[in-house]
Design a protein around this motif. Structure first.
Motif, PDB file in Angstrom:
ATOM      1  N   GLY A 217       0.740  -1.400   0.073  1.00 19.20           N
ATOM      2  CA  GLY A 217       0.077  -0.046  -0.046  1.00 19.20           C
ATOM      3  C   GLY A 217       0.773   1.195   0.088  1.00 19.20           C
ATOM      4  O   GLY A 217       0.537   2.330   0.824  1.00 19.20           O
ATOM      5  N   MET A 218       1.914   1.527  -0.807  1.00 21.36           N
ATOM      6  CA  MET A 218       2.675   2.332  -0.844  1.00 21.36           C
ATOM      7  C   MET A 218       3.182   2.621  -2.331  1.00 21.36           C
ATOM      8  O   MET A 218       2.836   1.963  -3.152  1.00 21.36           O
ATOM      9  CB  MET A 218       4.158   2.009  -0.055  1.00 21.36           C
ATOM     10  N   THR A 219       3.635   3.903  -2.232  1.00 21.37           N
ATOM     11  CA  THR A 219       4.414   4.365  -3.758  1.00 21.37           C
ATOM     12  C   THR A 219       5.682   3.530  -3.757  1.00 21.37           C
ATOM     13  O   THR A 219       6.058   3.100  -2.672  1.00 21.37           O
ATOM     14  CB  THR A 219       4.688   5.802  -3.743  1.00 21.37           C
ATOM     15  N   PRO A 220       6.242   3.464  -5.079  1.00 20.50           N
ATOM     16  CA  PRO A 220       7.469   2.864  -5.336  1.00 20.50           C
ATOM     17  C   PRO A 220       8.564   3.327  -4.351  1.00 20.50           C
ATOM     18  O   PRO A 220       9.254   2.865  -3.784  1.00 20.50           O
ATOM     19  CB  PRO A 220       7.860   3.009  -6.659  1.00 20.50           C
ATOM     20  N   GLN A 221       8.515   4.712  -4.085  1.00 20.08           N
ATOM     21  CA  GLN A 221       9.587   5.441  -3.277  1.00 20.08           C
ATOM     22  C   GLN A 221       9.430   5.136  -2.024  1.00 20.08           C
ATOM     23  O   GLN A 221      10.280   5.014  -1.292  1.00 20.08           O
ATOM     24  CB  GLN A 221       9.634   6.930  -3.603  1.00 20.08           C
ATOM     25  N   GLU A 222       7.994   5.167  -1.336  1.00 15.43           N
ATOM     26  CA  GLU A 222       7.841   4.696   0.021  1.00 15.43           C
ATOM     27  C   GLU A 222       8.452   3.246   0.278  1.00 15.43           C
ATOM     28  O   GLU A 222       8.854   3.036   1.163  1.00 15.43           O
ATOM     29  CB  GLU A 222       6.456   5.031   0.415  1.00 15.43           C
ATOM     30  N   ALA A 223       8.316   2.344  -0.476  1.00 11.31           N
ATOM     31  CA  ALA A 223       8.521   0.977  -0.297  1.00 11.31           C
ATOM     32  C   ALA A 223       9.963   1.024  -0.379  1.00 11.31           C
ATOM     33  O   ALA A 223      10.417   0.171   0.291  1.00 11.31           O
ATOM     34  CB  ALA A 223       7.839   0.198  -1.781  1.00 11.31           C
ATOM     35  N   LEU A 224      10.825   1.438  -1.041  1.00 17.05           N
ATOM     36  CA  LEU A 224      12.225   1.508  -0.962  1.00 17.05           C
ATOM     37  C   LEU A 224      12.706   2.084   0.374  1.00 17.05           C
ATOM     38  O   LEU A 224      13.483   1.423   0.897  1.00 17.05           O
ATOM     39  CB  LEU A 224      12.877   2.350  -2.247  1.00 17.05           C
ATOM     40  N   LYS A 225      12.098   2.872   0.792  1.00 19.93           N
ATOM     41  CA  LYS A 225      12.362   3.812   2.176  1.00 19.93           C
ATOM     42  C   LYS A 225      12.074   2.644   3.302  1.00 19.93           C
ATOM     43  O   LYS A 225      12.510   2.351   4.380  1.00 19.93           O
ATOM     44  CB  LYS A 225      11.565   5.009   2.539  1.00 19.93           C
ATOM     45  N   TRP A 226      10.920   1.880   3.041  1.00 20.01           N
ATOM     46  CA  TRP A 226      10.295   0.791   4.083  1.00 20.01           C
ATOM     47  C   TRP A 226      11.637  -0.206   4.174  1.00 20.01           C
ATOM     48  O   TRP A 226      11.676  -0.754   5.315  1.00 20.01           O
ATOM     49  CB  TRP A 226       9.098   0.489   3.616  1.00 20.01           C
ATOM     50  N   ILE A 227      11.965  -0.487   2.915  1.00 11.77           N
ATOM     51  CA  ILE A 227      13.048  -1.627   3.116  1.00 11.77           C
ATOM     52  C   ILE A 227      14.157  -1.166   4.290  1.00 11.77           C
ATOM     53  O   ILE A 227      14.509  -1.920   5.096  1.00 11.77           O
ATOM     54  CB  ILE A 227      13.625  -1.947   1.769  1.00 11.77           C
ATOM     55  N   ASP A 228      14.481   0.167   3.770  1.00 13.80           N
ATOM     56  CA  ASP A 228      15.839   0.708   5.020  1.00 13.80           C
ATOM     57  C   ASP A 228      15.304   0.853   6.290  1.00 13.80           C
ATOM     58  O   ASP A 228      16.149   0.370   7.175  1.00 13.80           O
ATOM     59  CB  ASP A 228      16.087   2.072   4.147  1.00 13.80           C
ATOM     60  N   ASP A 229      14.252   1.165   6.574  1.00 13.15           N
ATOM     61  CA  ASP A 229      13.459   1.542   7.793  1.00 13.15           C
ATOM     62  C   ASP A 229      13.142   0.447   8.489  1.00 13.15           C
ATOM     63  O   ASP A 229      13.323   0.293   9.927  1.00 13.15           O
ATOM     64  CB  ASP A 229      12.482   2.662   7.814  1.00 13.15           C
ATOM     65  N   ASN A 230      12.593  -0.787   7.801  1.00 11.56           N
ATOM     66  CA  ASN A 230      12.044  -1.837   8.481  1.00 11.56           C
ATOM     67  C   ASN A 230      12.441  -3.357   8.185  1.00 11.56           C
ATOM     68  O   ASN A 230      12.762  -3.988   9.253  1.00 11.56           O
ATOM     69  CB  ASN A 230      10.544  -1.706   8.312  1.00 11.56           C
TER      70      ASN A 230
END
Length: 249
Positions: A217-230
């Motif tokens: 449920g994210m944009t592609p940019q948000e998803a890449l950041k979610w990988i880093d953060d979570n």
């Protein structure tokens, strides 16, 4: 001078993956390794059940479709029947870490001379976003709308850590493809996994932390950041087993 071109081991078929999905990046890295090592003519890939079920349309080498989770068993049979072939499986977390856990563990403990590319995006992608064996604690999915509760569902399966306890495997590494630096490391790991097989060293698995923007449920940019953060804090990147290094020490 050609600076960049599509790997010859990829076909011209358009990829069916959702926008922002990093399967396409991993496909390219696998194809680049095959090209650089000059093994396309003797490589056989095993397609899984999951988002990459149609991988046979994208790789220019010979491909076999396996039943859900059984790719390592199929790869084992092909490799033992003709050891001159270079055999790799390409599997998601639902395929490899759920229904295919037994095939994964036993091919690893036997140190079968195959290469496994494992895509970990912490969710069942193809079937609509259900909780996967790798979904994080507290992660919201279609089947964990209030977040994954370890008391109810158990904890995520950490594949590299689990397989590293076995004596059998030759090489286990976890990488990610959410930025250029990580993609370069993933490229080197995937190539090494194929080189190990060429050199008859045994079972090599590269776990790739990947994104699923649609089901997250994210944009592609948000998803890449979610990988880093979570994801990376929970699934640390790095080499979990490398017999070559152990022997050198």
């Amino acid at each position: 001078m050609i600076v960049f071109e599509k790997p010859k081991s990829l076909t011209d078929a358009p990829l069916h993956y959702c926008p922002g999905c990093t399967h396409g990046i991993v496909h390219r890295l696998v194809a680049q390794a095959i090209d650089e090592l000059g093994i396309e003519g003797r490589t056989i890939g095993i397609a899984p059940v999951g988002c990459s079920v149609m991988a046979y349309d994208y790789f220019a080498c010979d491909m076999v479709e396996a039943s859900h989770g059984r790719a390592p068993a199929v790869a084992t049979g092909i490799k033992r029947a003709d050891p001159s072939k270079i055999v790799f499986t390409y599997q998601g977390d639902g395929d490899l870490a759920s229904i295919g856990t037994a095939e994964t563990v036993h091919s690893a403990t036997r140190n079968e001379n195959i290469t496994v590319i494992f895509i970990n995006n912490a969710i069942y992608g193809m079937t609509g976003g259900q909780m996967a064996p790798t979904s994080l604690p507290g992660q919201v999915t279609q089947t964990s709308p209030y977040g994954r509760d370890p008391k109810l569902c158990g904890y995520p399966v950490k594949v590299c850590e689990m397989l590293a306890q076995l004596e059998g495997p030759e090489y286990l590494e976890r990488v990610a493809v959410n930025n250029v630096k990580n993609i370069k490391k993933a490229q080197a790991a995937i190539k090494k996994a194929f080189e190990n097989q060429i050199n008859n060293k045994g079972f090599s698995l590269v776990e790739v932390i990947s994104s699923c923007p649609t089901n997250w449920g994210m944009t592609p940019q948000e998803a890449l950041k979610w990988i880093d953060d979570n994801m990376i804090p929970y699934y640390p990147l790095g080499v979990y087993k490398d017999r070559s290094n152990e022997e050198e020490k």
